[in-house]
Design an enzyme around this catalytic site. Structure first.
Site, PDB file in Angstrom:
ATOM      1  CG  HIS A   1      -7.759  -4.876   1.231  1.00  0.00           C
ATOM      2  ND1 HIS A   1      -6.818  -5.012   0.261  1.00  0.00           N
ATOM      3  CD2 HIS A   1      -8.956  -4.899   0.591  1.00  0.00           C
ATOM      4  CE1 HIS A   1      -7.403  -5.130  -0.927  1.00  0.00           C
ATOM      5  NE2 HIS A   1      -8.704  -5.056  -0.748  1.00  0.00           N
ATOM      6  CB  CYS A   2     -10.163   0.516   2.249  1.00  0.00           C
ATOM      7  SG  CYS A   2     -11.702   1.435   2.331  1.00  0.00           S
ATOM      8  N   PRO A   3     -12.244  -2.157   1.181  1.00  0.00           N
ATOM      9  CG  PRO A   3     -14.116  -3.268   1.984  1.00  0.00           C
ATOM     10  CD  PRO A   3     -12.825  -2.661   2.408  1.00  0.00           C
TER      11      PRO A   3
ATOM     12  N   GLY B   1     -10.976  -0.243  -2.770  1.00  0.00           N
ATOM     13  CA  GLY B   1     -10.452  -1.288  -3.640  1.00  0.00           C
ATOM     14  C   GLY B   1      -8.959  -1.417  -3.597  1.00  0.00           C
TER      15      GLY B   1
END
Lengths: 487, 174
Positions: free
Chosen positions: A193-195, A198
């Site tokens: 999950h790439c912040p 997003g």
């Protein structure tokens, strides 16, 4: 057999006989749908994602630092075009802004696609499917005292792979699928999950993500080089770097931003190039699933094609799988009777505390003058299955015949999709324990209970059929038992 | 971009007589759902979409084994065709990459075309083979490509359209 008996007990709950379970429902559901306007599936999506443009655009629940990413890219590139390009065009070549422009377009488009594309979300199991899986787990297991382990082993290309059971989505996860806790979804070929983006990075948007980081590393390197050239050209002739910086302060900003980003982005691109070439995901690499770190010897990645070119092509140029969640489709009528009941019920769940309300609801339905309020033993059950009357709301008693069917169906639905005591080892047995406790505490509520039951069983699209089928979920056991006990 | 036809079971109007259930609508309205069988995925060849061809015991009295296996094998072939990596998929992928994947917004991918074919195939199978036997196949795409859901219907005792064979098959299923 049981259906006919339910019907005889309580004819006033249903206007038509049981064998036509679909008939009383659509009339009510259609009315409700007309009032609510037929819902699209994205509106009832159980995960934490948000949808825009009528379901066309999907983003994760938390947008992370996506605004920061977009801001940094826009600011840096904007400063580059405004302050550095005129000088460089004059002194070098006009291709510099052209190349910069192309790279910038690639970066922005692939970033937006990574953020707004469904990463490969797996829809949750339907109640029937979940019940079938539970049945298989129960039957294949365990006479042991421990709860049955929720894993299944399969052979993939002569390699043993363990599939885990996902308690939220109620299914065995396919290989390479992982559940993202931030988005509350199972995602196929889950990478991470790439912040910054997003969103989760999974099967469907991995190629966009890879394009994004590769083009971004080119863009940052390009801007860094151009700005350095710009400052060097200005500082020529012995005038010095400070003079150059004073003339073009924006370049200093760009230099700093690019200097710090280029290392991390280049590193990330290199890492993902390695992953693509060996057909791994970040998740597998970190966990060491195939590198033998977990202790098992002779583990090979069973998904790799063993040549770099084939791996790269299959990951980046393979066919684009479709989105499985069908965001813009309409919720089907049978399911919508349950989901619309869920929608009606969700605001009512906090009303659990108001036992007077439930007592009134029961009264109206039964048409009897006085009835004792819901016993408090029924109340603390986390799952509303213990109190069929709890979910009744006098405001909705306009259609008493259909109401119990809707709420009971809805309750069943909400039970299966959001059990409160989730990923515990004793999940299944814990719920059973609650059921038995609630059963014993419900002496005075029997009549209320059996009002809801025939409708409850009728509303579910697979009604309890007269057959050797065991009851699937704990929620149905006490109902049938109490009904049988009443004869 | 048109969505693949997910509603493969709606509006099946063509009567297929002589049979217990003349068409899918009659099946829906005159029969009650008794059970559902779920055909799970077969992961022995990796993550490509394949379904197990093992014949489930619940269908033993309802349909011939060969018909069932043919259906599942054909579906597996369709999915293999959709997910095949070869010349055409590389071309599509590289072309998409050069246009920054914008063509995905305009063009229907090969996968989606095959999904439409699958939808039509399932509808045809339902009309011709499964509905007359009181069964109904749900397109796997509606279940997240995890299972093939086969619904088993039993004719209601009170319904006048039931013939002897359906009620006996109904009772035998009990």
């Amino acid at each position: 057999m049981n259906n006919c008996e339910y019907q005889q007990i309580d004819p006033q709950a249903l206007s038509t006989p049981i064998p036509t379970p679909t008939l009383p429902q659509p009339t009510v559901v259609v009315e409700k749908e007309k009032r609510e306007k037929a819902r699209k599936k994205w509106e009832v999506f159980p995960g934490k994602n948000r949808f825009y443009c009528d379901g066309r655009i999907i983003v994760a629940g938390q947008s992370g630092v996506l605004p920061l990413t977009i801001g940094l890219i826009l600011v840096t590139t904007g400063l580059f075009f405004v302050f550095d390009c005129p000088f460089l065009v004059k002194h070098l070549t006009v291709f510099i802004p052209a190349i910069g422009g192309v790279l910038f377009v690639f970066v922005v488009i692939s970033l937006l696609q990574t953020s707004f594309t469904d990463p490969g979300i797996l829809p949750r199991a339907t109640p029937d499917e979940a019940a079938d899986i539970e049945r298989q787990i129960d039957s294949s297991g365990s006479s042991s005292y421990r709860p049955p382990p929720r894993t299944k082993e399969v052979m993939i290309n002569q390699q043993v792979v363990k599939l885990k059971y996902c308690f939220t989505c109620k299914m065995f996860r396919p290989p390479r699928t992982s559940h993202c806790s931030l988005c509350d979804n199972c995602v196929e070929r889950f990478d991470h999950h790439c912040p910054w983006v997003g969103n989760c990075v999974g099967k469907r948007n991995y190629r966009f993500f890879y394009t994004f980081i590769v083009s971004l590393s080119f863009l940052t390197a390009f801007i860094f080089g151009c700005v350095a050239t710009h400052l060097a050209l200005r500082a020529q002739g012995g005038r010095g770097l400070m003079f150059a910086l004073q003339e073009s302060p924006a370049s200093a900003v760009e230099l700093v931003i690019c200097f710090f980003s280029v290392w991390s982005i280049l590193g990330l691109s290199g890492f993902h190039t390695y992953l693509v070439a060996s057909n791994l995901t970040t998740n597998e690499d970190i966990k060491g699933s195939w590198s033998g770190k977990s202790g098992a010897e002779d583990t090979v990645n069973p998904y790799s094609y063993n040549t770099i070119i084939t791996n790269c092509c299959s990951v980046l140029c393979g066919p684009m799988p479709p989105s499985l969640i069908d965001r813009r489709g309409f919720v089907p009528v049978e399911a919508s009777s349950q989901t619309s009941a869920t929608e009606m019920e969700l605001p009512m769940l906090p009303v659990k505390k108001e036992t007077n309300v439930c007592a009134q609801g029961t009264k109206d339905l039964l048409g009897s003058a006085s009835r004792s309020p819901c016993p408090t033993t029924g109340k603390p059950q986390p799952v509303a299955a213990a109190d069929p009357a709890v979910t009744f709301n006098p405001a909705l008693i306009s259609d008493p015949a259909a109401m119990p069917s809707l709420t009971c169906g809805g309750r069943h639905h909400s039970h299966t999709t959001s059990p409160p005591d989730e990923p515990r080892h004793h999940h299944h047995h814990h719920n059973r324990h609650h059921r038995t406790r609630s059963r014993r505490g419900r002496g005075s509520k029997r009549p209320a209970l059996h009002i809801s039951n025939p409708a409850y069983n009728a509303s579910l699209s697979p009604p309890s059929s007269p057959g050797p089928r065991p009851s699937h979920t704990g929620a149905r056991d006490p109902r049938r038992d109490s009904i049988v006990a009443l004869h | 971009r048109p969505e693949p036809n997910r509603k493969s079971l709606e509006g099946a109007e063509s009567p297929y007589c002589p049979a217990t259930f003349h068409n899918l609508q009659e099946l829906r309205h005159s029969a009650s759902l008794a059970n559902k069988v779920f055909i799970q995925r077969d992961y022995s060849e990796g993550t490509t979409c394949r379904f197990q061809t093992k014949f489930p015991s619940e269908l033993d009295s309802r349909i011939e084994r060969t018909l069932f296996e043919d259906t599942v094998k054909t579906l597996n072939n369709y999915y293999a065709e959709a997910e095949k990596i070869g010349g055409q998929s590389y071309l599509e992928g590289c072309l998409a990459c050069t246009t920054a994947y914008i063509i995905f917004l305009c063009m229907e991918t090969r996968y989606e075309k095959v999904l439409k074919k699958i939808g039509r195939y399932i509808q045809e199978q339902n009309e011709k083979i499964y509905a007359p036997r009181g069964l109904l196949i749900t397109d796997p795409i509606e279940r997240g490509m995890r299972v093939i859901e086969i619904s088993i219907y039993e004719d209601r005792a009170s319904s006048g359209s039931s013939s002897g064979s359906s009620s006996t098959s109904g009772t035998s299923a009990r």
